[in-house]
Design a protein around this motif. Structure first.
Motif, PDB file in Angstrom:
ATOM      1  N   LYS A 160     -33.307  10.707  -3.672  1.00 16.16           N
ATOM      2  CA  LYS A 160     -34.073   9.536  -3.261  1.00 16.16           C
ATOM      3  C   LYS A 160     -35.574   9.628  -3.557  1.00 16.16           C
ATOM      4  CE  LYS A 160     -30.556   7.328  -1.511  1.00 16.16           C
ATOM      5  NZ  LYS A 160     -30.084   6.019  -2.043  1.00 16.16           N
ATOM      6  N   GLY A 161     -36.030  10.779  -4.043  1.00 20.43           N
ATOM      7  CA  GLY A 161     -37.438  10.888  -4.414  1.00 20.43           C
ATOM      8  C   GLY A 161     -38.356  11.260  -3.264  1.00 20.43           C
ATOM      9  N   VAL A 162     -39.646  10.986  -3.461  1.00 16.09           N
ATOM     10  CA  VAL A 162     -40.675  11.478  -2.548  1.00 16.09           C
ATOM     11  C   VAL A 162     -41.018  10.448  -1.465  1.00 16.09           C
ATOM     12  CG1 VAL A 162     -42.666  10.595  -3.868  1.00 16.09           C
ATOM     13  CG2 VAL A 162     -42.884  12.698  -2.496  1.00 16.09           C
ATOM     14  N   ARG A 163     -41.457  10.979  -0.314  1.00 18.11           N
ATOM     15  CA  ARG A 163     -41.978  10.157   0.774  1.00 18.11           C
ATOM     16  C   ARG A 163     -43.273  10.800   1.276  1.00 18.11           C
ATOM     17  NH1 ARG A 163     -38.187   7.985  -1.098  1.00 18.11           N
ATOM     18  NH2 ARG A 163     -36.636   6.599  -0.110  1.00 18.11           N
ATOM     19  N   TYR A 164     -44.399  10.102   1.127  1.00 17.27           N
ATOM     20  CA  TYR A 164     -45.650  10.574   1.699  1.00 17.27           C
ATOM     21  C   TYR A 164     -45.657  10.172   3.173  1.00 17.27           C
ATOM     22  CZ  TYR A 164     -47.247  10.573  -3.218  1.00 17.27           C
ATOM     23  OH  TYR A 164     -47.375  10.776  -4.567  1.00 17.27           O
ATOM     24  N   LEU A 165     -45.846  11.122   4.076  1.00 10.69           N
ATOM     25  CA  LEU A 165     -45.850  10.845   5.510  1.00 10.69           C
ATOM     26  C   LEU A 165     -47.243  10.966   6.124  1.00 10.69           C
ATOM     27  CD1 LEU A 165     -42.584  12.782   6.437  1.00 10.69           C
ATOM     28  CD2 LEU A 165     -42.830  10.349   5.916  1.00 10.69           C
ATOM     29  N   GLU A 166     -48.024  11.896   5.603  1.00 10.85           N
ATOM     30  CA  GLU A 166     -49.385  12.080   6.103  1.00 10.85           C
ATOM     31  C   GLU A 166     -50.213  12.798   5.043  1.00 10.85           C
ATOM     32  OE1 GLU A 166     -51.565  13.493  10.271  1.00 10.85           O
ATOM     33  OE2 GLU A 166     -49.442  13.900   9.925  1.00 10.85           O
ATOM     34  N   THR A 167     -51.444  12.328   4.846  1.00 11.48           N
ATOM     35  CA  THR A 167     -52.370  12.974   3.918  1.00 11.48           C
ATOM     36  C   THR A 167     -53.721  13.124   4.606  1.00 11.48           C
ATOM     37  OG1 THR A 167     -53.130  10.891   2.950  1.00 11.48           O
ATOM     38  CG2 THR A 167     -51.216  11.943   1.908  1.00 11.48           C
ATOM     39  N   THR A 168     -54.711  13.654   3.898  1.00 12.95           N
ATOM     40  CA  THR A 168     -56.034  13.819   4.484  1.00 12.95           C
ATOM     41  C   THR A 168     -56.573  12.514   5.048  1.00 12.95           C
ATOM     42  OG1 THR A 168     -56.574  15.647   2.995  1.00 12.95           O
ATOM     43  CG2 THR A 168     -58.415  14.489   3.984  1.00 12.95           C
TER      44      THR A 168
END
Length: 230
Positions: A160-168
């Motif tokens: 299903k690929g990538v999931r960004y959940l939290e970044t800077t």
């Protein structure tokens, strides 16, 4: 002092040149450290626990060999956050040597303490060439807006690929995808600044809206997805 018979029967040979320890850079000076009180500097150490369940970043500001400031950041283990709370109470006021030989509750924090000790006593601190070092409280500048740790949380699967959940930037609200379903940007909320505004009396809904931002080619997306639901 007790000596073996073999040593007692040896003839004395006098020591030649002894120039002491090599100088190390400390807060814009070159110092020949002979005692723990000779150590100055602000630096960081990173450690992990034995099962590698979590990690700790430890920042210390040391003056006269004494820890004047400590920042303990942990990730990956719920128990480690409580250990960090205890370590934060334990560390200030101890000498660097005392702290090295104190149980800081969590393996990861203990390892981070070992790493930062080595950096400081070998003159590899962040303030090695900064005259007079940094004031107490300087470690807070390592944190993001609203005094929140800078954390990145990314989940992905082959299917299903990538999931960004939290970044800077903050907590990810949704991902922007192009026609090929590739990530080209995201929308986020700055949690630290949002909570800061709420603490000062702003309506939570207004505080949320004022701290939402975007990154990348967010406006050019073919579609948007919730990384936690879709």
């Amino acid at each position: 002092m007790n000596y073996s018979n073999e040593v007692e029967n040896m003839c004395p040979v006098h020591q030649g040149c002894n120039h002491g320890p090599a100088p190390i850079p400390e807060e814009g000076r070159w110092v020949k450290p002979c005692q723990i009180g000779d150590i100055y500097g602000l630096s960081h150490g990173v450690g992990r626990c034995a099962p590698q369940q979590g990690t700790c970043k430890l920042t210390l500001n040391v003056k006269d060999g004494i820890i004047e400031e400590a920042l303990v950041e942990t990730i990956g283990c719920s128990g480690m956050t409580h250990s960090a709370a205890m370590a934060g109470e334990i560390l200030p006021g101890k000498t660097l040597l005392e702290a090295l030989n104190t149980d800081l509750v969590c393996d990861a924090i203990n390892v981070a303490m070992t790493e930062i000790f080595l950096q400081l006593v070998y003159g590899r601190s962040q303030t090695a060439f900064s005259e007079d070092g940094l004031p107490i409280g300087a470690s807070l500048e390592d944190l993001g807006k609203g005094l929140c740790s800078q954390v990145g949380t990314i989940f992905s699967t082959r299917k299903k690929g990538v999931r960004y959940l939290e970044t800077t930037e903050g907590y990810i609200l949704n991902l922007a995808l192009d026609e090929n379903n590739e990530v080209i940007g995201y929308k986020f909320v700055r949690q630290g600044k949002m909570m800061e505004a709420i603490r000062k009396g702003m309506n939570p809904s207004e505080a949320f809206e004022k701290n939402v931002g975007t990154y990348g080619r967010y406006e050019n997306a073919a579609k948007y997805i919730d990384p936690r639901e879709e």
